[in-house]
Scaffold this motif. Sequence first.
Motif, PDB file in Angstrom:
ATOM      1  N   ALA A  61     -51.876 -12.920 -52.595  1.00 44.27           N
ATOM      2  CA  ALA A  61     -50.736 -12.187 -52.025  1.00 44.27           C
ATOM      3  C   ALA A  61     -49.472 -13.038 -52.060  1.00 44.27           C
ATOM      4  N   ILE A  62     -49.610 -14.340 -51.800  1.00 44.92           N
ATOM      5  CA  ILE A  62     -48.454 -15.240 -51.823  1.00 44.92           C
ATOM      6  C   ILE A  62     -47.838 -15.298 -53.220  1.00 44.92           C
ATOM      7  N   VAL A  63     -48.678 -15.502 -54.222  1.00 39.12           N
ATOM      8  CA  VAL A  63     -48.178 -15.604 -55.595  1.00 39.12           C
ATOM      9  C   VAL A  63     -47.544 -14.289 -56.040  1.00 39.12           C
ATOM     10  N   ALA A  64     -48.239 -13.172 -55.798  1.00 43.95           N
ATOM     11  CA  ALA A  64     -47.719 -11.869 -56.220  1.00 43.95           C
ATOM     12  C   ALA A  64     -46.405 -11.543 -55.515  1.00 43.95           C
ATOM     13  N   GLY A  65     -46.351 -11.748 -54.217  1.00 45.01           N
ATOM     14  CA  GLY A  65     -45.135 -11.450 -53.462  1.00 45.01           C
ATOM     15  C   GLY A  65     -43.973 -12.338 -53.857  1.00 45.01           C
ATOM     16  N   THR A  66     -44.256 -13.625 -54.073  1.00 46.74           N
ATOM     17  CA  THR A  66     -43.199 -14.561 -54.460  1.00 46.74           C
ATOM     18  C   THR A  66     -42.624 -14.221 -55.828  1.00 46.74           C
ATOM     19  N   LEU A  67     -43.494 -13.939 -56.788  1.00 49.93           N
ATOM     20  CA  LEU A  67     -43.017 -13.582 -58.123  1.00 49.93           C
ATOM     21  C   LEU A  67     -42.177 -12.310 -58.080  1.00 49.93           C
ATOM     22  N   PHE A  72     -35.660 -10.530 -58.355  1.00 47.69           N
ATOM     23  CA  PHE A  72     -34.355  -9.994 -57.945  1.00 47.69           C
ATOM     24  C   PHE A  72     -33.387 -11.135 -57.650  1.00 47.69           C
ATOM     25  N   GLN A  73     -33.879 -12.164 -57.001  1.00 45.56           N
ATOM     26  CA  GLN A  73     -33.061 -13.335 -56.712  1.00 45.56           C
ATOM     27  C   GLN A  73     -32.527 -13.956 -58.000  1.00 45.56           C
ATOM     28  N   ALA A  74     -33.409 -14.095 -59.003  1.00 39.66           N
ATOM     29  CA  ALA A  74     -33.008 -14.724 -60.264  1.00 39.66           C
ATOM     30  C   ALA A  74     -32.014 -13.879 -61.037  1.00 39.66           C
ATOM     31  N   GLN A 210     -38.083 -14.371 -50.456  1.00 36.40           N
ATOM     32  CA  GLN A 210     -37.323 -14.617 -51.680  1.00 36.40           C
ATOM     33  C   GLN A 210     -36.105 -13.699 -51.794  1.00 36.40           C
ATOM     34  N   ILE A 211     -36.310 -12.416 -51.498  1.00 39.87           N
ATOM     35  CA  ILE A 211     -35.191 -11.466 -51.574  1.00 39.87           C
ATOM     36  C   ILE A 211     -34.092 -11.848 -50.588  1.00 39.87           C
ATOM     37  N   ALA A 212     -34.485 -12.443 -49.462  1.00 39.75           N
ATOM     38  CA  ALA A 212     -33.500 -12.829 -48.451  1.00 39.75           C
ATOM     39  C   ALA A 212     -32.525 -13.870 -48.962  1.00 39.75           C
ATOM     40  N   ILE A 213     -32.895 -14.598 -50.024  1.00 45.40           N
ATOM     41  CA  ILE A 213     -32.011 -15.608 -50.603  1.00 45.40           C
ATOM     42  C   ILE A 213     -30.994 -14.974 -51.541  1.00 45.40           C
ATOM     43  N   ALA A 214     -31.256 -13.743 -51.985  1.00 41.92           N
ATOM     44  CA  ALA A 214     -30.404 -13.084 -52.975  1.00 41.92           C
ATOM     45  C   ALA A 214     -28.916 -13.075 -52.616  1.00 41.92           C
ATOM     46  N   SER A 234     -30.925 -17.641 -64.865  1.00 42.73           N
ATOM     47  CA  SER A 234     -31.987 -16.947 -64.139  1.00 42.73           C
ATOM     48  C   SER A 234     -33.267 -17.768 -64.108  1.00 42.73           C
ATOM     49  N   ALA A 235     -33.573 -18.443 -65.218  1.00 45.92           N
ATOM     50  CA  ALA A 235     -34.782 -19.259 -65.277  1.00 45.92           C
ATOM     51  C   ALA A 235     -34.695 -20.441 -64.312  1.00 45.92           C
ATOM     52  N   SER A 236     -33.516 -21.054 -64.212  1.00 48.01           N
ATOM     53  CA  SER A 236     -33.336 -22.184 -63.292  1.00 48.01           C
ATOM     54  C   SER A 236     -33.574 -21.761 -61.853  1.00 48.01           C
ATOM     55  N   VAL A 237     -33.021 -20.613 -61.493  1.00 51.14           N
ATOM     56  CA  VAL A 237     -33.202 -20.098 -60.143  1.00 51.14           C
ATOM     57  C   VAL A 237     -34.658 -19.687 -59.923  1.00 51.14           C
ATOM     58  N   PHE A 238     -35.201 -18.946 -60.874  1.00 56.70           N
ATOM     59  CA  PHE A 238     -36.547 -18.380 -60.721  1.00 56.70           C
ATOM     60  C   PHE A 238     -37.608 -19.464 -60.566  1.00 56.70           C
ATOM     61  N   PHE A 239     -37.670 -20.377 -61.510  1.00 54.06           N
ATOM     62  CA  PHE A 239     -38.736 -21.376 -61.486  1.00 54.06           C
ATOM     63  C   PHE A 239     -38.540 -22.391 -60.357  1.00 54.06           C
ATOM     64  N   GLY A 240     -37.279 -22.687 -60.020  1.00 51.69           N
ATOM     65  CA  GLY A 240     -37.032 -23.595 -58.905  1.00 51.69           C
ATOM     66  C   GLY A 240     -37.562 -23.049 -57.589  1.00 51.69           C
ATOM     67  N   THR A 241     -37.220 -21.807 -57.272  1.00 54.33           N
ATOM     68  CA  THR A 241     -37.635 -21.235 -55.991  1.00 54.33           C
ATOM     69  C   THR A 241     -39.114 -20.865 -55.968  1.00 54.33           C
ATOM     70  N   VAL A 242     -39.644 -20.379 -57.092  1.00 51.74           N
ATOM     71  CA  VAL A 242     -41.065 -20.013 -57.133  1.00 51.74           C
ATOM     72  C   VAL A 242     -41.942 -21.245 -56.910  1.00 51.74           C
ATOM     73  N   LEU A 243     -41.614 -22.334 -57.570  1.00 50.95           N
ATOM     74  CA  LEU A 243     -42.443 -23.539 -57.466  1.00 50.95           C
ATOM     75  C   LEU A 243     -42.566 -24.019 -56.024  1.00 50.95           C
ATOM     76  N   SER A 244     -41.439 -24.171 -55.355  1.00 51.29           N
ATOM     77  CA  SER A 244     -41.497 -24.689 -53.979  1.00 51.29           C
ATOM     78  C   SER A 244     -42.087 -23.671 -53.014  1.00 51.29           C
ATOM     79  N   ALA A 245     -41.766 -22.386 -53.204  1.00 50.75           N
ATOM     80  CA  ALA A 245     -42.266 -21.365 -52.284  1.00 50.75           C
ATOM     81  C   ALA A 245     -43.785 -21.249 -52.344  1.00 50.75           C
ATOM     82  N   VAL A 246     -44.335 -21.102 -53.537  1.00 54.33           N
ATOM     83  CA  VAL A 246     -45.788 -20.951 -53.682  1.00 54.33           C
ATOM     84  C   VAL A 246     -46.506 -22.214 -53.204  1.00 54.33           C
ATOM     85  N   TRP A 247     -45.981 -23.367 -53.567  1.00 50.76           N
ATOM     86  CA  TRP A 247     -46.598 -24.642 -53.210  1.00 50.76           C
ATOM     87  C   TRP A 247     -46.698 -24.797 -51.690  1.00 50.76           C
TER      88      TRP A 247
END
Length: 481
Positions: A61-67, A72-74, A210-214, A234-247
């Motif tokens: 659920a964490i991975v799916a929700g974060t992605l 939208f954020q990215a 994640q959407i709250a950061i948009a 978009s890739a810089s934003v996406f992978f940066g936030t996904v990595l730390s959030a999921v971790w």
Amino acid sequence: MNENSSVVEAHSFDYIPESERSASTSGQFRFWFMINATLITAYTGAVGPLFGMSLSWTLVAIVAGTLFGTLFQAFHGAQGPHMGLPQMIQSRVQFGSRGAIVPITAATIVPIGFAIFYIQTGAYAFTDLTGTTNLAVPQIVIGVAAIVAAIVGFKLLVKAEGIIAYVMIANLVLLTIAALVVLPFGDLFSASAVSLVGFLAQFGASAAYQIAIAPIVSDYTRYLPSRTPSVVVSASVFFGTVLSAVWIEALGAAVSLTFPDLDVVAGIHDMGNEFGFQLGTATLVIAIVVCLITAGVSFYSGTVSFLSALEAFRPLKPTAKLRAVTIAIAGGVAVLAGLTLPADTLTGFSTFLLLLGYLLIPWTAVNLTDYYLVRKGVYSISDILRSDGGIYGRWGKRGLISYAVGFVVMIPFFSTTFYTGPVAASLDGADISFVVGLLVPAGLYALLMRGHDLEAERAIVAASEISTPSADAELVAAAEA
């Protein structure tokens, strides 16, 4: 005041000239990684266990929700360098210069609200570290320091986040090793408890986080050169936030299940120290610094949004003094509010996340639909910056109607501690409001805009003093198609 020669940033809600854009995409990656690299993110990962979910299903659920939420954020991130404007003033296109106050109000409350939680989390880390029970003093100290950082502005915040990112990555690597050694992962993964309500609660919390950061993304990506490809931004934003959030959410879930009677921050502290080398203590010291910097980021963006709303009703010159005073007032209010928050942070935070999602989802649907599908990135910056809205007007009826309808249709799907809509009740409390909150306003806005004369508008945009650049081949090609 010249932005390049002053320590304190002069810009707030205004346009960033090309000559003052010196940010890099690598710096953006570190910055967005650090946006989520706080212990408060661990609370988000603890939502699933609150509903009796096992670790394996909570991680799914964490991975799916974060992605889902980060997409939208990215997409918002690419708007920054293309338009050179902070995120929420761009909403004047869809909602009008004064009508934009509706989503901007939410976008002002959101980062200031997050700042309260960052300050409180940093204070909890301090009390766990020192053994004291007095939260007031560390909250005030962290809050004041965050206010000062926000007043200095973009350059200090990005540089500080970039430096601490290396420290935080090393800390997370060590915490992960500690978790593998200390926590009973065999038992945690052997359990298979799952429920629709719990899965959707964790999915929704991770997505909403994640959407709250948009609403703040373009505040920082606007300092990238306009020629920067959208996909790279978009890739810089996406992978940066996904990595730390999921971790960090994954660590939060595992710690919460192992130490159900402890606050998540306290659990991480105990786990680190049990591993050895005073890792838990070091983690709390780092957490205090990270919470301070991230609270500064929140103050910065919240006040930028507020000033962009106020300027539509009373013309303002975006001076460093105006921004500093506004940040000081907003920060003071946030610190005072934090001193009155209940001790049960996790419950309050999960409810807060739900409210954020409800308010922001219809806005992000309308804004992204306009940028990528309707106007396709073709805007008059000069008109956006006018108090009367220029060609976009004071009240954007199509955007406001779409936003309002999107929010109203979400209500039957709401599921909170104080209200459960009839649809959510029929689904045993499962919350799928984000689905209708994205689809309905996006579709309605696209439908309402079919009668708008885009060709005539583009002719005006081409003649305006400042317009979106033609360097972004992707958007230009789409606009001409």
